[in-house]
Design an enzyme around this catalytic site. Sequence first.
Site, PDB file in Angstrom:
ATOM      1  N   GLU A  11       0.898  -1.241   0.081  1.00  0.00           N
ATOM      2  CA  GLU A  11      -0.073   0.042  -0.156  1.00  0.00           C
ATOM      3  C   GLU A  11       0.764   1.157   0.072  1.00  0.00           C
ATOM      4  O   GLU A  11       1.817   1.279   0.927  1.00  0.00           O
ATOM      5  CB  GLU A  11      -0.787  -0.064   1.144  1.00  0.00           C
ATOM      6  CG  GLU A  11      -2.057   1.002   1.108  1.00  0.00           C
ATOM      7  CD  GLU A  11      -2.627   1.366   2.594  1.00  0.00           C
ATOM      8  OE1 GLU A  11      -3.101   0.335   2.897  1.00  0.00           O
ATOM      9  OE2 GLU A  11      -2.941   2.204   2.935  1.00  0.00           O
ATOM     10  N   GLU A  26      -2.726  11.040   3.098  1.00  0.00           N
ATOM     11  CA  GLU A  26      -3.845  10.776   4.114  1.00  0.00           C
ATOM     12  C   GLU A  26      -3.919  12.388   4.969  1.00  0.00           C
ATOM     13  O   GLU A  26      -2.648  12.874   5.156  1.00  0.00           O
ATOM     14  CB  GLU A  26      -3.331   9.895   5.025  1.00  0.00           C
ATOM     15  CG  GLU A  26      -3.725   8.582   4.214  1.00  0.00           C
ATOM     16  CD  GLU A  26      -3.424   7.371   5.396  1.00  0.00           C
ATOM     17  OE1 GLU A  26      -4.474   6.552   5.740  1.00  0.00           O
ATOM     18  OE2 GLU A  26      -2.340   7.183   5.747  1.00  0.00           O
TER      19      GLU A  26
END
Length: 276
Positions: A151, A156
């Site tokens: 990932e 974020e």
Amino acid sequence: MMVGFKPWVVVIAASIVGCEIGEGPVVEPPVSWIVTMYDEFDGAEGTSPDPAMWTFDVGGDGWGNNQLEFDTDRTENVSHDGNGNLRIVAREEDYMGRAYTSGRIKSKGLVEQKYGRFEARIKLPPGQGIWPAFWMLGANFPETDWPRAGEIDIMEFRGQEPRVVHGTLHGPGYSGGSPITSKFALPEDESFTDDFHIFAVEWDPGRIAFLVDDVVYQVVTTPEVQARGDWVFDHPFFLLLNVAVGGSFVGPVGSDTVFPAEMLVDYVRVFERAPR
């Protein structure tokens, strides 16, 4: 709408301001790129994203992070705004046993690539418990389980920290609450919720750099990852965009968090290195 796969060449100059992960040598990449895919999100107001590039993750099981929303494929949650943006909207509403809805789109099976530059220009929503993200998963997921599929979290954001974004890698030995991660902060008088910013990674064999507005703030190399676990970044990945509500990364929703909470995406572009 402008969704493209025909290559064209662009030159990008990036500056390095710091690398918080590791102390090994970093080889500077060339600055010329060929665009392999782009979506400018110029569809008509209220229409869904182009199905030639995007599909939906639909569900409300928390996605392994204790998220509170049910992600739908409705235009109430994901649609073009008619002004050249895609909007992903988290709403406070009772739906399928959840108190919130939102959207989560992905390019799995449609746009997948190994190595290159992956970028999006995004304006982020504020609020305690709002968790927007622009990220990538290994195209071998879910046949290969997480985190072994890999990932790459290009961006974020915790809505309660409006000046800060995070760039993160998850893989075997460095996942969940113990990833390889760094953060980028704007000056004190600025916020990622006030205007659009460009979030990107430049991914090469043995090297992944994280950028905000073409400023490199983190570079991770194979030896640094292998000190923690396995390097799992040598196969194609696909893209995801979503706005989560609540969850392990951001905590509960604040009493003063305003809904609907809207993330605007001006464009997504994928590049490969131009021949030397």
